[in-house]
Enzyme design. Sequence first.
Site, short mmCIF file in Angstrom:
data_model
loop_
_atom_site.label_atom_id
_atom_site.label_comp_id
_atom_site.label_asym_id
_atom_site.label_seq_id
_atom_site.Cartn_x
_atom_site.Cartn_y
_atom_site.Cartn_z
N LYS A 1 50.94 69.41 11.43
CA LYS A 1 49.80 68.51 11.24
C LYS A 1 48.99 68.37 12.52
CE LYS A 1 49.75 67.44 7.01
NZ LYS A 1 50.26 68.81 6.78
N CYS B 81 37.48 79.42 -0.30
CA CYS B 81 36.25 79.80 -1.01
C CYS B 81 36.10 78.97 -2.27
CB CYS B 81 36.23 81.29 -1.36
SG CYS B 81 36.34 82.40 0.06
N ASN C 26 35.92 85.10 -5.37
CA ASN C 26 37.06 84.63 -4.59
C ASN C 26 38.17 85.67 -4.71
OD1 ASN C 26 35.68 82.28 -4.12
ND2 ASN C 26 36.98 80.99 -5.39
N GLY C 27 38.94 85.84 -3.65
CA GLY C 27 40.03 86.81 -3.68
C GLY C 27 39.79 87.95 -2.71
N GLU D 22 56.87 69.73 10.21
CA GLU D 22 55.67 69.23 9.56
C GLU D 22 54.80 68.43 10.53
OE1 GLU D 22 52.83 68.19 6.61
OE2 GLU D 22 54.21 69.87 6.92
N HIS E 21 68.81 75.46 24.14
CA HIS E 21 68.93 76.91 24.11
C HIS E 21 67.62 77.59 24.50
CE1 HIS E 21 72.94 76.77 22.44
NE2 HIS E 21 72.52 75.94 21.49
N TRP F 19 35.02 81.33 2.85
CA TRP F 19 35.94 81.30 3.98
C TRP F 19 36.20 82.74 4.35
CZ3 TRP F 19 41.16 82.78 4.86
CH2 TRP F 19 41.77 82.18 5.97
N ARG G 83 37.94 72.55 0.43
CA ARG G 83 38.87 73.66 0.46
C ARG G 83 38.75 74.46 1.76
NH1 ARG G 83 39.99 75.45 -5.12
NH2 ARG G 83 39.86 77.61 -4.46
N GLU H 96 46.98 71.53 12.91
CA GLU H 96 45.91 71.62 11.91
C GLU H 96 44.76 70.68 12.19
OE1 GLU H 96 47.84 72.58 7.59
OE2 GLU H 96 48.34 70.64 8.44
N LYS I 195 42.03 74.82 1.73
CA LYS I 195 42.95 73.97 0.96
C LYS I 195 43.84 74.78 0.05
CE LYS I 195 44.51 69.98 -0.51
NZ LYS I 195 45.38 69.19 0.36
#
Length: 604
Positions: free
Chosen positions: A481, A2, A101-102, A477, A500, A75, A27, A484, A599
């Site tokens: 990526k 947001c 926001n929040g 990572e 395993h 968002w 963001r 995402e 973001k």
Amino acid sequence: MCGIVGYLGKQKATPILMTGLQRESYRGYDSSGLIVVEKGKTVCLKAVGKLDKLEAKLKNCNSLTGTLGLGHVRWATHGGVTEANAHPHSDCKGNIWLVHNGIIENYRELKHDLQQEGHIFGSETDTEVVAHLVEKFFHKNLEEAVRKALKMLRGAYALAIIAKDDPGKIVVARLSSPLLIGISGKKEYFVASDANAIAPYAKKVVNLDDNEIAVITPNDLMILKEKQPETLELESGDAQKKGFSHFMLKEIMEQPDSIDSALKGRILASAGAARLGGLESVKEKLREIDKIDIISCGTAYHAGMIGEYMLEEYAGIPTDVDLASEFRYRKPILDKKTAVLAVSQSGETADTLAAIKEAKRKGSLTLGIINTVSSSIARETDAGVYNRAGAEIGVASTKSFTSQLATLALLTLYLGRQRDLSVVVGQRIAKELQKLPGLIKTTLTLDGQIKKMAEKYKDYNNFLFLGRKYNYPIALEGALKLKEIAYVHAEGLGAGEIKHGPIALIDENFPVFVIAPTDSVYEKMLSNIEEIKARNGKIIVVATEGNEEIKNLSEDVIYIPKTLEMLTPILSVIPTQFFAYYMGVLRGCDVDKPRNLAKSVTVE
């Protein structure tokens, strides 16, 4: 996550609001809206989708000349992606308008009580509750109504609020969600949740602290406690692509500079040590610690995992790494000899901030590795180090991640030399750190090779990433990526775990991306590669320059320069960044603004 923008001054508010929203859109968002006070009336426009949808509505609206307004990119958290749920939100009378926001955690009970009192709601959001609460307490004085309303809220908020019946005023408030006020010196003020939004306009900012309320009028800025403005360091040009097709590609290519910035002035090569000015105030306390807890989320968590290897191997300090979202729920054992280190790009990650506050309550020394100056975590921690990566606009972290690793290496050198790390080993680490910008430049020349490789694999929907020791977190990572950026299912594993269970997945349709530089676990990685090859798995390998034998075991080989084992992840991650980027582009994804992502994650 947001974005808030506000303006009060002498210029037309709408262009400033739209510029700010555009600069905050990196963001992540799914809808947008603005409210402008126009000749004593309010004009509110909302749209679902990208900002061009809101721009189209503005073109169909009569020219707006109002000089006070608020804007927001949302968002979705509470309620679906609809115009009704987009911000700004209003009360029953259309008097109170706000952006938020929040998350308001107790909004359900508040909404129930307000509905019992006759308030009518038009959205599914938690935010609208605040507008109705302010309406309940409003008697021609907006700030008094806001103060009373805030006392009833639980959760996190950054709020910017206007009232048609108390004109020429913006009231802003903050709790656990970033909010700042920009000052231009021309009797005009800007409000934003991200400094990037107002960088073209304001060179001085006031960062609100938790539980502060500010009242902005054309002639004054009043805050409950006096605060001195700080110089806004972000340059407006940081948000430009500078000829690159995407911010993500630009930021991958900026890594020689971001690493150089992280290291500059901090390496004492002849002494084999590091100079970290941000830790000087707690230098003696750091000598006494006997444990470090690293807390972080997402990509920063992977950086923390690598930091754990560094700190234990070279500084000799027992180190744990925790997901910040789990840290305070497992009742960690903390004391005055424990340092809790937060790693966060934005410095606003809600889970990490909450974990730091918990650590402080238990008496631990709190530290931060943060990219954003004056962020909440930077102000909350006892001391810390900025990783100086510069503004990162792409939602998926690239240059911030590698700069975090470089900063963790400096921290390891700093703490190691306080303890038993020898001068000789310290000098070797310092020397290799100084080489990193040049080694990264060499690694970036792989761009074209990896683009061709992505063309080969773009239609595969499942990948496995494998690594060991320092490169196990790089496997995690790399998989993150790809998820995402290209929306491809991918898993990261410690290579020893493949036998395993996960090896059952391997066949010719399940490519495996193996991080196998020539290091202390290289022979073990060869065994894992053989296991995959025996099951017809397609193998992509990141290997050290000069390793010819690996070609016989893989479909594709990507060579990176040799460096110290502890620094290898800074190089080995770059091929995974390129791979995710080109896979995303080739699959038609919005690589700078992946769907459903934000973001700066300022909600828990």
